[in-house]
Enzyme design. Structure first.
Site, PDB file in Angstrom:
ATOM      1  N   ASP A   1      -0.755  15.294   4.006  1.00  0.00           N
ATOM      2  CA  ASP A   1      -1.831  14.751   4.833  1.00  0.00           C
ATOM      3  C   ASP A   1      -1.375  13.447   5.474  1.00  0.00           C
ATOM      4  OD1 ASP A   1      -2.183  13.137   2.345  1.00  0.00           O
ATOM      5  OD2 ASP A   1      -3.921  12.385   3.438  1.00  0.00           O
TER       6      ASP A   1
ATOM      7  N   HIS B   1       0.821  -1.209   0.000  1.00  0.00           N
ATOM      8  CA  HIS B   1       0.000   0.000   0.000  1.00  0.00           C
ATOM      9  C   HIS B   1       0.854   1.257   0.000  1.00  0.00           C
ATOM     10  CE1 HIS B   1      -3.959   1.755   0.405  1.00  0.00           C
ATOM     11  NE2 HIS B   1      -3.541   2.538   1.379  1.00  0.00           N
TER      12      HIS B   1
ATOM     13  N   GLU C   1      -8.156   7.265  -5.709  1.00  0.00           N
ATOM     14  CA  GLU C   1      -7.525   6.394  -4.722  1.00  0.00           C
ATOM     15  C   GLU C   1      -8.534   5.363  -4.241  1.00  0.00           C
ATOM     16  OE1 GLU C   1      -4.138   7.801  -2.082  1.00  0.00           O
ATOM     17  OE2 GLU C   1      -5.873   7.942  -0.759  1.00  0.00           O
ATOM     18  N   SER C   2      -8.028   4.207  -3.850  1.00  0.00           N
ATOM     19  CA  SER C   2      -8.908   3.108  -3.436  1.00  0.00           C
ATOM     20  C   SER C   2      -9.087   3.072  -1.928  1.00  0.00           C
ATOM     21  CB  SER C   2      -8.317   1.770  -3.900  1.00  0.00           C
ATOM     22  OG  SER C   2      -7.057   1.562  -3.286  1.00  0.00           O
ATOM     23  N   HIS C   3     -10.244   2.589  -1.507  1.00  0.00           N
ATOM     24  CA  HIS C   3     -10.484   2.223  -0.111  1.00  0.00           C
ATOM     25  C   HIS C   3     -11.260   0.912  -0.115  1.00  0.00           C
ATOM     26  CE1 HIS C   3     -10.288   4.369   3.988  1.00  0.00           C
ATOM     27  NE2 HIS C   3      -9.091   4.322   3.453  1.00  0.00           N
TER      28      HIS C   3
ATOM     29  N   SER D   1      -6.028   7.574  12.268  1.00  0.00           N
ATOM     30  CA  SER D   1      -7.108   8.510  12.582  1.00  0.00           C
ATOM     31  C   SER D   1      -7.183   9.559  11.484  1.00  0.00           C
ATOM     32  CB  SER D   1      -6.845   9.181  13.935  1.00  0.00           C
ATOM     33  OG  SER D   1      -6.902   8.250  14.985  1.00  0.00           O
TER      34      SER D   1
END
EC number: 6.3.5.3
Length: 724
Positions: A265, A46, A90-92, A310
């Site tokens: 980020d 990842h 982007e993937s989740h 988080s």
């Protein structure tokens, strides 16, 4: 709580024996528990792209209009008027299977941060979703959670969700795909990057407090699922869109000053990844004091704080003399602001907690010198020619089935849950055109945006499928009159340790490369999601493409609605092959044959003609031909415009339902001029009908009312979601 570091623990964390030995060699000692955690997430697929980097380097990434390509948080292209578009997909996927609502919501939040961290105000969200078979017991629950998660987060943040696509296939039963795309706008001379600079400069943490959610999320996203997947819920992050909105406004306010040197980020691998990437890119070291990290849970240790994912958190390097200005802005927006470290000249990341050095690792092996594999590949065997396939039901009956089938039916049930017009700049809403169109505030111009991929083509022939995904993206932008500028990709594949999967990946990259080169359509950002398998069963290879184009005048954007009196002109030919078509799957019950060939020179020639005709004002409506072929495309235009059509094309089921590429339907009052222009451009074109009445009339078939088509088209998703 920590444990003794051993090979067994390293393997639990996702490292193999050779990688663990490499860690021992780098450190010259057994790493601490926290150090092992840092290595494991930074060397995960990842974060490191260790199986895919070799192939990704083959994609074209440069053009005169590209300001920043892959390597930053998102891609940046010059769109004129002193503005830049910043975008990424982007993937989740893994989180969205375990916890669909939060998985999808935090996917939206994460991609928003990738864009606004570069100085852009987000103006549009899109998505590309793949779900399992409609009759699988988990599909309804996953759709419900994913759609509510996307809508809930995007609507609260105030960014319109303007487009996307959805596919269904049994290969996604245990592994849905949730690919989120965000587009933002910034002054092209005010782009913020992530490379840290200035030894001694403070490292600033802003946003939400750190909790235990998402720990080892990056590692979880780098393994395939088994029967215990439900137990991985703690590795799914929890999002708060209201805090994200505050974070957007605070960051953009600070970006209007000269305070920021670098900004990143905290996404996958949280504080670990953001600090390592910023220092690594800048060629400096970084020292963190975790005692200063804002925490919302008691008793967190160094490992937990470094690996927490988080949400709604950012890391910044600020000019020391502007620190008070920054603090005042973030406190005004009621966000945490903390100095948690400083830059050093050591080339190491040093992590301290309660006076103890918990980690001291050289940065290069974590980032630029992370493992890189050229895994074995096996080519996907070529499919045998399909041969002749008899028509078992007739043209009209097939249309009624196809228009309501899972991959063609209306997505209104989904997009009605998204706010597609917040901000007031949406020109073409979902379902109204082949691409979403969003006006650039303060100008006459607009962006066109789309997401595309046909996974069944990619499974049958990954190289053709990769090229087709790029070509269809280019067509959809062209069909609204936009000049296609660039793409972002989201490469969703199975287990890279299987040679046949890496063969799919390599072939898809080859196809994408050729399409990007021929169409002048560079890749400027992207994401790779591997290990999309459940108990050994992989997904269809899914190289999702997000495309961006620009229109000089938003008012010229073409929709797909028919209106009475328009002639219908087919650009391209009638269908010639049913291989991998939806007709073959839904009507004949087969999924065989090769996919339709992709002639990239024809794509370029046909698309350039269509765009030219739109710019000349000769096109009232336009639709590219894709799933379902010619007759489905005409039916979709008729449904959108509440208008029937009388067709004159003579052909069999192959003619009407073949999915040959490089084709468009143009609705026009200038059919003679369109045909002349096509002839001059060496593009096949023919007049195949006229929009009139309330029925769709195909030669030799009983007329079908547009009302009936609409009813069939709209029925699938509401019926699926109403099941108990």
């Amino acid at each position: 709580m920590t444990r003794d570091v051993t090979l067994s623990l390293a393997q639990e964390f996702g490292l193999d024996a050779a990688e663990y030995q490499r860690v021992l060699d780098i450190m010259g000692r057994t790493p601490s528990f926290t150090e092992l955690g840092i290595f494991s997430v930074m060397w995960s697929e990842h974060c490191s792209y260790k199986s895919s980097r070799h192939w990704l380097k083959q994609l074209p990434t440069k053009a005169p209009w590209v300001i920043h390509g892959p390597g930053e948080n998102a891609g940046v292209v010059d769109i004129g008027d002193g503005l830049a578009a910043i975008f990424k997909m982007e993937s989740h996927n893994h989180p969205s299977f375990i916890e669909p609502y939060q998985g999808a919501a935090t996917g939206v939040g994460g991609i928003l941060r990738d864009v606004f961290t570069m100085g852009a105000r987000p103006v549009a969200n899109l998505n590309a979703l793949r779900f399992g078979s409609p009759d699988h017991p988990a599909t309804k629950r996953i759709i419900d959670g994913v759609v509510r998660g996307i809508g809930g987060y995007g609507n609260c943040v105030g960014v319109p969700t303007v487009g996307g696509e959805v596919n269904f296939h049994p290969s996604y039963n245990g592994n849905p795909l949730v690919n989120a795309m965000t587009v933002g706008i910034a002054p092209k001379d005010r782009i913020f990057l992530s490379a840290a600079a200035g030894v001694g400069n403070p490292v600033i943490y802003v946003g939400s407090k750190t909790g235990r959610d998402g720990i080892h999320g990056a590692t979880m996203a780098s393994t395939e699922f088994g029967a215990d997947s439900e137990e991985k819920r703690p590795t799914v992050q929890v999002g708060d869109p209201f805090t994200e909105k505050l974070l957007i406004e605070a960051c953009l306010e600070l970006m209007a000053t000269d305070a920021i040197i670098a900004i990143q980020d905290m996404g996958a691998a949280g504080l670990t990844s953001s600090s390592v990437e910023m220092a690594g890119k800048g060629g400096v070291g970084i020292e963190l004091d975790l005692d200063a990290v804002p925490q919302r849970e008691e008793g967190m240790n160094a490992y937990e704080m470094m690996l927490s994912e988080s949400q709604e958190r950012m890391l910044m390097i600020l000019r020391p003399d502007r620190q008070d200005v920054a603090r005042a802005i973030f406190e005004k927006w009621e966000l945490d602001f903390a100095v948690i470290g400083h830059l050093t000249d050591t080339g190491h990341i040093v992590v301290k907690h309660q006076g103890v050095v918990e980690a001291d690792i050289p940065l290069d092996p974590l980032a630029e010198q992370a493992p890189l594999y050229q895994r074995p590949t096996v080519e996907t065997p070529k499919r045998a020619p399909l041969g002749e396939v008899a028509d078992p039901v007739g043209i009209a009956s097939a249309l009624l089935t196809l228009i309501g089938s899972p991959d063609i039916a209306s997505r209104r049930w989904i997009w009605d849950q998204y706010d597609s017009t917040v901000g007031g700049q949406t020109v073409r809403r979902p379902g109204a055109a082949d691409a979403a169109v969003v006006r650039l505030d303060g100008t006459e111009r607009a962006l066109a945006l789309t997401t595309d991929c046909t996974p069944r083509y990619c499974f049958a022939d990954p190289e053709v499928g990769g090229a087709q995904a790029v070509a269809e993206t280019w067509r959809n932008l062209t069909a609204v009159g936009a000049h296609p500028l660039a793409i972002t990709d989201n490469m969703n594949f199975g287990n890279p340790q299987k040679p046949e999967i890496m063969g799919q990946f390599a072939a898809a990259i080859r196809g994408m490369r050729e399409a990007c080169l021929t169409l002048d359509f560079p890749v400027v950002s992207g994401n790779v999601s591997l290990y999309n398998e459940t108990e050994g069963t992989g997904i269809l290879p899914t190289p999702a493409i997000g495309g961006l184009g620009v229109l000089d005048n938003a008012e010229t954007a073409t929709g797909l609605s028919l209106r009475p009196g328009l002639d219908l002109v087919l650009i391209g030919t009638g269908g010639t092959t049913l291989g991998q078509s939806l007709w073959l799957r839904e009507i004949a019950g087969r999924e065989d044959g090769p996919p339709p060939a992709v002639d990239l020179a024809a794509e370029r020639r046909h698309g350039d003609l269509v765009r030219s005709l739109i710019h000349q004002g000769k096109v009232a409506a336009c639709h590219d031909l894709s799933d379902g072929g010619l007759l489905v495309a005409i039916a979709e235009m008729a449904i959108a415009g509440h208008t029937g059509a009388v067709l004159s094309g003579e052909g069999d089921h192959v003619f009407w339902y073949g999915e040959d590429q490089a084709r468009y339907i143009i609705a026009t009052t200038y059919s003679a001029a369109v045909l002349d222009a096509a002839k001059a451009a060496n593009v096949p074109a023919s007049l195949i009908g006229r929009a009139e009445g309330t029925d769709l009339q195909v030669p030799g078939c009983t007329p079908i009312s547009v009302a009936t088509l609409r009813e069939r088209h709209e029925a699938f998703l509401p019926a699926l979601m109403a099941q108990r």
